[in-house]
Design an enzyme around this catalytic site. Structure first.
Site, mmCIF file in Angstrom:
data_model
loop_
_atom_site.group_PDB
_atom_site.id
_atom_site.type_symbol
_atom_site.label_atom_id
_atom_site.label_comp_id
_atom_site.label_asym_id
_atom_site.label_seq_id
_atom_site.Cartn_x
_atom_site.Cartn_y
_atom_site.Cartn_z
ATOM 1 N N ASN A 11 47.514 12.391 -9.521
ATOM 2 C CA ASN A 11 47.562 13.854 -9.530
ATOM 3 C C ASN A 11 46.140 14.389 -9.697
ATOM 4 O O ASN A 11 45.574 14.313 -10.781
ATOM 5 C CB ASN A 11 48.463 14.310 -10.690
ATOM 6 C CG ASN A 11 48.467 15.816 -10.865
ATOM 7 O OD1 ASN A 11 48.010 16.555 -9.983
ATOM 8 N ND2 ASN A 11 48.974 16.275 -11.999
ATOM 9 N N LYS A 13 45.150 17.418 -9.577
ATOM 10 C CA LYS A 13 45.093 18.759 -10.183
ATOM 11 C C LYS A 13 44.151 19.654 -9.352
ATOM 12 O O LYS A 13 44.128 19.518 -8.140
ATOM 13 C CB LYS A 13 44.675 18.665 -11.648
ATOM 14 C CG LYS A 13 45.498 17.615 -12.394
ATOM 15 C CD LYS A 13 45.286 17.630 -13.863
ATOM 16 C CE LYS A 13 46.062 16.463 -14.482
ATOM 17 N NZ LYS A 13 46.143 16.558 -15.925
ATOM 18 N N HIS A 98 55.356 19.806 -14.008
ATOM 19 C CA HIS A 98 54.199 19.194 -14.680
ATOM 20 C C HIS A 98 53.857 20.022 -15.919
ATOM 21 O O HIS A 98 54.010 21.249 -15.914
ATOM 22 C CB HIS A 98 53.006 19.139 -13.723
ATOM 23 C CG HIS A 98 51.867 18.351 -14.303
ATOM 24 N ND1 HIS A 98 50.963 18.917 -15.167
ATOM 25 C CD2 HIS A 98 51.540 17.049 -14.196
ATOM 26 C CE1 HIS A 98 50.101 17.975 -15.547
ATOM 27 N NE2 HIS A 98 50.426 16.841 -14.977
ATOM 28 N N GLU A 100 51.236 21.150 -17.134
ATOM 29 C CA GLU A 100 50.327 22.292 -16.960
ATOM 30 C C GLU A 100 51.052 23.472 -16.319
ATOM 31 O O GLU A 100 50.736 24.632 -16.584
ATOM 32 C CB GLU A 100 49.094 21.861 -16.153
ATOM 33 C CG GLU A 100 48.164 21.028 -17.029
ATOM 34 C CD GLU A 100 47.543 19.834 -16.360
ATOM 35 O OE1 GLU A 100 47.373 19.839 -15.132
ATOM 36 O OE2 GLU A 100 47.221 18.858 -17.080
ATOM 37 N N GLU A 170 55.864 12.421 -19.397
ATOM 38 C CA GLU A 170 54.468 12.681 -19.712
ATOM 39 C C GLU A 170 54.389 13.464 -21.020
ATOM 40 O O GLU A 170 54.488 14.703 -21.007
ATOM 41 C CB GLU A 170 53.819 13.496 -18.600
ATOM 42 C CG GLU A 170 53.870 12.817 -17.247
ATOM 43 C CD GLU A 170 52.763 13.317 -16.334
ATOM 44 O OE1 GLU A 170 51.906 12.503 -15.981
ATOM 45 O OE2 GLU A 170 52.737 14.508 -16.037
ATOM 46 N N GLY A 176 45.366 14.040 -20.527
ATOM 47 C CA GLY A 176 43.968 14.449 -20.498
ATOM 48 C C GLY A 176 43.287 14.374 -21.852
ATOM 49 O O GLY A 176 42.201 14.917 -22.042
ATOM 50 N N SER A 216 46.913 9.787 -19.899
ATOM 51 C CA SER A 216 45.715 8.974 -20.149
ATOM 52 C C SER A 216 45.865 7.520 -19.700
ATOM 53 O O SER A 216 45.379 6.612 -20.363
ATOM 54 C CB SER A 216 45.308 9.076 -21.621
ATOM 55 O OG SER A 216 45.015 10.431 -21.953
HETATM 56 C C1 PEP Z 1 48.797 14.123 -15.403
HETATM 57 O O1 PEP Z 1 48.197 15.133 -15.132
HETATM 58 O O2 PEP Z 1 49.918 13.949 -14.883
HETATM 59 C C2 PEP Z 1 48.189 13.161 -16.328
HETATM 60 C C3 PEP Z 1 48.938 12.205 -16.776
HETATM 61 O O3 PEP Z 1 46.859 13.344 -16.659
HETATM 62 P P1 PEP Z 1 45.876 12.286 -17.398
HETATM 63 O O4 PEP Z 1 46.111 10.939 -16.735
HETATM 64 O O5 PEP Z 1 44.504 12.821 -17.172
HETATM 65 O O6 PEP Z 1 46.275 12.254 -18.831
#
Ligand code: PEP
Length: 255
Positions: A11, A13, A98, A100, A170, A176, A216
């Site tokens: 992803n 973003k 998601h 965000e 998630e 992040g 992460s």
């Molecule tokens: C994501 O945006 O779905 C995500 C898991 O981000 P990150 O890997 O940066 O934590």
């Protein structure tokens, strides 16, 4: 891993416009050979989708998806993109819910269920994202939050349609932040999700629905995550922006 074919989602973003997307693909194809034992799907910004597809050329093992859709088919919705437009531009998947979208853009459970319905109606595969915030985890609400998000997200789908989706767990506190859920912690929540899916579609079909972990994920922790029995793949944010790091991730878990 309960699902036969591990799934690796990247992803991006709001990163990698069209020229950066092309450079990424040119580097990535040199580092990741096609594998028929895994699924790799990129979620570039919609504006980079056509360039991504063009740069991938004959590498149709590198699939693409939308990061978000609006549920209407077309109309006066400035700034929005429909699932059908994404399909036309080469997307086969779309994220819905998601964190965000939920927490920066205030998408509600109801919005997300409409989005999932629209994604399925256009023949794309939804990747429904669920996950608790840190304060919800601290209050012992992981199971109730994930259950509410999952049930709402699937509420407009028939049993057959539920069988065709992908789920991503998630935890918001791991996205992040550099904090990864331990494989055991993630696995426990995946078991809850697996049981809920089993209630909707029966145990055997529920086992075939991929449940991804996201938060992460990087080259340094991918192997231990994929070794957890209920983790069928990963959704990667930050570490998917770098072709070498993401190629290491997508090459992991070889059996
Ligand atoms: C994501 O945006 O779905 C995500 C898991 O981000 P990150 O890997 O940066 O934590």
């Amino acid at each position: 891993m309960s699902f036969a074919k591990p799934f690796f989602g990247g992803n991006w973003k709001m990163n990698h416009g069209p020229s950066a997307a092309r450079r990424f693909v040119e580097e990535f194809v040199a580092l990741y050979e096609p594998h028929d034992d895994r699924t790799v799907v990129f979620f570039p910004p919609a504006i980079s989708l056509a360039e991504f597809r063009a740069a991938a050329g004959a590498r149709d093992d590198l699939q693409a998806g939308l990061q978000d859709v609006f549920w209407e088919v077309s109309g006066a919705y400035t700034g929005s993109i429909s699932a059908g437009m994404g399909r036309d531009a080469g997307a086969g998947f779309a994220l819905a819910g998601h964190s965000e979208r939920r927490h920066v853009f205030a998408d509600s459970d109801e919005d997300i269920s409409r989005k999932v319905g629209a994604i399925v109606a256009e023949g794309l595969t939804p990747v429904l994202c669920v996950g608790e915030k840190l304060e919800e985890r601290e209050r012992g609400e992981v199971e109730s939050v994930v259950t509410r998000q999952l049930e709402a997200g699937l509420s407009r789908l028939s049993r057959e349609q539920v069988e065709g989706i992908v789920i991503a767990y998630e935890p918001v506190w791991a996205i992040g932040t550099g904090r990864t859920a331990s494989p055991e912690d993630a696995d426990r929540v995946h078991e809850v999700i697996r049981a809920l899916l089993g209630e909707q579609v029966g145990e055997t079909s529920g086992r075939a629905i991929p449940i991804l972990y996201g938060g992460s994920v990087k080259a340094g922790n991918i192997e231990e995550l994929l070794a957890a029995p209920e983790i069928d793949g990963v959704l990667v944010g930050g570490a998917s922006l770098d072709p070498s790091e993401f190629a290491l991730i997508c090459n992991a878990g070889g059996r």
